[in-house]
Design a protein around this motif. Structure first.
Motif, PDB file in Angstrom:
ATOM      1  N   LEU A   1      23.621  69.679  31.623  1.00  0.00           N
ATOM      2  CA  LEU A   1      24.463  70.658  32.446  1.00  0.00           C
ATOM      3  C   LEU A   1      24.433  72.009  31.606  1.00  0.00           C
ATOM      4  CD1 LEU A   1      28.065  69.182  33.491  1.00  0.00           C
ATOM      5  CD2 LEU A   1      26.167  70.024  35.020  1.00  0.00           C
ATOM      6  N   GLY A   2      24.310  71.918  30.207  1.00  0.00           N
ATOM      7  CA  GLY A   2      24.205  73.238  29.231  1.00  0.00           C
ATOM      8  C   GLY A   2      22.762  73.751  29.518  1.00  0.00           C
ATOM      9  N   VAL A   3      21.875  72.562  29.671  1.00  0.00           N
ATOM     10  CA  VAL A   3      20.183  73.135  29.787  1.00  0.00           C
ATOM     11  C   VAL A   3      20.357  73.830  31.217  1.00  0.00           C
ATOM     12  CG1 VAL A   3      17.976  72.376  30.220  1.00  0.00           C
ATOM     13  CG2 VAL A   3      19.264  71.495  28.208  1.00  0.00           C
ATOM     14  N   PHE A   4      20.842  73.127  32.395  1.00  0.00           N
ATOM     15  CA  PHE A   4      20.490  73.728  33.623  1.00  0.00           C
ATOM     16  C   PHE A   4      21.364  75.013  33.616  1.00  0.00           C
ATOM     17  CE2 PHE A   4      22.838  74.653  37.587  1.00  0.00           C
ATOM     18  CZ  PHE A   4      21.884  74.320  38.524  1.00  0.00           C
ATOM     19  N   GLU A   5      22.536  75.164  33.019  1.00  0.00           N
ATOM     20  CA  GLU A   5      23.177  76.511  32.933  1.00  0.00           C
ATOM     21  C   GLU A   5      22.251  77.678  32.312  1.00  0.00           C
ATOM     22  OE1 GLU A   5      27.003  78.850  31.227  1.00  0.00           O
ATOM     23  OE2 GLU A   5      26.821  76.734  30.500  1.00  0.00           O
TER      24      GLU A   5
END
Length: 189
Positions: free
Chosen positions: A107-111
């Motif tokens: 999720l952090g990478v996606f964000e």
């Protein structure tokens, strides 16, 4: 609820398998074109990488329901049933917990990809949020299946159904594997 999740997981398995098959066809065409016509489909390796990552996570839920994840069970089968049940729960918690961490970091990478409008460094310049989102949806589906399986197994423990717990989250026995192969062979006839 488990039936609905099983249908969802089986659909994810087919989706993931189709992606991997399509990527294999694409790579085959690319290799043929390179060999015969000395031209290439730009980005075939990139698309195959996305397909492998996405196909893998979309298959995790169905594999969990089929009890197909690999476990080392050399000593497991020698232990009494209550200890095996505890180990089954520990194994399920660790597996799903690990992928929950992967999901969280994903999720952090996606964000970050979303905020910075990241694109792949290839000729395709794929917006990275697209394959990342599809990958995260597959992981979320796996986590949902894992949580539901945990709750269903816990319910069977409360009812005292040891065999039911083993049937949900236990290691598949050699006898179960043989019986499944026999049923599959009979269906093919």
């Amino acid at each position: 609820m488990m039936r609905g999740l099983a249908v969802l997981a089986r659909s994810g398995l087919w989706f993931g398998g189709a992606l991997i098959l399509l990527s294999a066809v694409l790579i085959g065409i690319d290799v043929f074109l390179r060999k015969v016509f000395v031209v290439s489909i730009g980005g075939a390796d990139e698309l195959a990488g996305y397909a492998l990552a996405i196909g893998t996570v979309w298959a995790l839920g169905a594999t969990l329901l089929d009890r197909g994840h690999i476990r080392i069970d050399s000593l497991y089968m020698l232990l009494p049933a209550p200890i095996r049940i505890v180990l089954d729960f520990v194994g399920l918690i660790l597996l799903v917990g690990f992928f929950a961490l992967v999901f969280w970091h994903g999720l952090g990478v996606f964000e970050q990809s979303w905020v910075s409008h990241s694109r792949s460094q290839s000729a395709l310049e794929t917006p990275l949020v697209i394959p990342q989102a599809i990958w995260l949806i597959g992981l979320a589906m796996f986590l949902l299946v894992g949580a539901a399986l945990f709750v269903a197994a816990l319910g069977r423990v409360v009812r005292g159904d040891r065999a039911g717990v083993a049937g949900l989250i236990g290691t598949r026995s050699a006898a179960e594997d043989v019986a499944e192969e026999v049923r599959a062979a009979e269906r093919r006839r």
